[in-house]
Design an enzyme around this catalytic site. Sequence first.
Site, PDB file in Angstrom:
ATOM      1  N   GLY A 141       0.906  -3.368  17.298  1.00 39.33           N
ATOM      2  CA  GLY A 141       1.914  -2.252  17.378  1.00 39.33           C
ATOM      3  C   GLY A 141       2.508  -2.142  18.737  1.00 39.33           C
ATOM      4  O   GLY A 141       3.769  -1.713  18.618  1.00 39.33           O
TER       5      GLY A 141
ATOM      6  N   CYS B 176      -7.025   3.304  14.833  1.00 39.25           N
ATOM      7  CA  CYS B 176      -5.719   3.714  14.118  1.00 39.25           C
ATOM      8  C   CYS B 176      -5.884   3.781  12.784  1.00 39.25           C
ATOM      9  O   CYS B 176      -5.256   4.751  12.090  1.00 39.25           O
ATOM     10  CB  CYS B 176      -4.622   2.624  14.322  1.00 39.25           C
ATOM     11  SG  CYS B 176      -4.044   2.344  15.934  1.00 39.25           S
TER      12      CYS B 176
ATOM     13  N   CYS C 276     -10.499   2.873  37.442  1.00 43.44           N
ATOM     14  CA  CYS C 276     -10.251   3.900  38.479  1.00 43.44           C
ATOM     15  C   CYS C 276      -9.748   5.323  37.653  1.00 43.44           C
ATOM     16  O   CYS C 276     -10.426   6.270  37.903  1.00 43.44           O
ATOM     17  CB  CYS C 276      -9.364   3.702  39.425  1.00 43.44           C
ATOM     18  SG  CYS C 276      -9.514   2.261  40.621  1.00 43.44           S
TER      19      CYS C 276
ATOM     20  N   SER D  14      -1.638  -3.919   6.017  1.00 44.25           N
ATOM     21  CA  SER D  14      -1.612  -2.285   6.624  1.00 44.25           C
ATOM     22  C   SER D  14      -0.887  -2.362   7.980  1.00 44.25           C
ATOM     23  O   SER D  14      -0.770  -1.107   8.650  1.00 44.25           O
ATOM     24  CB  SER D  14      -2.950  -1.493   6.788  1.00 44.25           C
ATOM     25  OG  SER D  14      -3.765  -2.379   7.868  1.00 44.25           O
TER      26      SER D  14
ATOM     27  N   ASP E 133      -4.213 -13.159  21.022  1.00 45.79           N
ATOM     28  CA  ASP E 133      -4.549 -12.452  19.881  1.00 45.79           C
ATOM     29  C   ASP E 133      -5.459 -13.188  18.986  1.00 45.79           C
ATOM     30  O   ASP E 133      -4.825 -14.043  18.423  1.00 45.79           O
ATOM     31  CB  ASP E 133      -3.362 -11.564  19.374  1.00 45.79           C
ATOM     32  CG  ASP E 133      -3.884 -10.378  18.299  1.00 45.79           C
ATOM     33  OD1 ASP E 133      -5.000 -10.390  17.834  1.00 45.79           O
ATOM     34  OD2 ASP E 133      -3.265  -9.197  18.667  1.00 45.79           O
TER      35      ASP E 133
ATOM     36  N   CYS F  66     -11.542  17.272  26.395  1.00 48.84           N
ATOM     37  CA  CYS F  66     -10.429  17.136  25.538  1.00 48.84           C
ATOM     38  C   CYS F  66     -10.944  16.881  23.885  1.00 48.84           C
ATOM     39  O   CYS F  66     -12.014  16.683  23.801  1.00 48.84           O
ATOM     40  CB  CYS F  66      -9.292  16.233  25.959  1.00 48.84           C
ATOM     41  SG  CYS F  66     -10.039  14.459  26.148  1.00 48.84           S
TER      42      CYS F  66
END
Length: 352
Positions: free
Chosen positions: A36, A183, A169, A64, A57, A311
């Site tokens: 993506g 995803c 870092c 999908s 890759d 978070c």
Amino acid sequence: MNSNERYTRQMALPRWGEEGQQRLRSAHIAVVGAGGLGCPALQYLAAAGVGRITVVDFDRIDVSNLNRQILFSPADVGKHKAETACKKLRLLNPEVELIAVNEPFTAELAAGLLPHCDLLLDCTDRLHARYAISDACVRYNKPHIHAGVYRNEGQLAVLNWRGGATYRCIFPAHPSSEHTTSCEEAGVMGTIPGMLGVLQAHEAIRALIWPHEVKGNELRLINLQNNTMRNIETARSMSYGSDAAPVREISADELITQLEQGKTFTFVDVREPFESPSPALWNALNIPMSSWVPEEVATRVSALKDCIIFCQHGVRSIAAIASLPLEIQANITNLTGGLAAFKIAEANKIAQ
């Protein structure tokens, strides 16, 4: 067609011209991940006339993928992403040399690739690959442009730029697989990685044409749910070859244990107001990343006792802590894996 005819619009830009186009023509960029993020980044890099692009890759195209990996069509399902992307890009710009590597990114692959590259785009969605890329770019002194996506949010950074901050870092802790979401699990709108991938290509071109304008100590946080963007200052803080980590961590299991023992904490939630509520008993102070100003936050949290910042998945909170002065960081703890990890640990404990 004249070699430069297709590039006339970009060459007309101030400080681009023939010299700038030659910089692109002479450049070699490695793009790790043809998904993506990688698909739109690759299209714009090839269209701009980058001389050589290596696409790494190991994955194959799945049906999908087609809502966001816009280089591919239904006829490509089952084929290698890297190989197919290169084939499509050659049609887009035959002048670009395209090299497909149908393998995962490893230290061995980096040893043969990075010494010959000018920079790398990290378009992966696997955390272990991001850390491997960061370490390899440090080893071979190559800048890399990182982007990441979670639902309607994205992050972007030019890393290891002239001694600047690296991925480690900003995110020193490597979350375990149970604390991360793919995803497939979280969901993703195709336009989100599309925009982030275009921004990666934009930063890569800027690094080659206008290197003096690149900001190498900045993490850009983009929230496309409410169309806000924040820039967090970062710095080179990781000591490679040691186990030192600039951000203190507490696991969800350890937090539950300490809470059960009566330990009290001050919680700071950096998520946005529209996200799911935090546990009521935490009485968390909400300072969203969309309004996070490090200087102001440093003043507010400096007096807090036993402060834990969290978070949803422990990523934004690390970036938030890393933006604060070191003397403030020393008194703050990050919740590893975020609220999602805490809920999993809590459910597991109840089930026992």
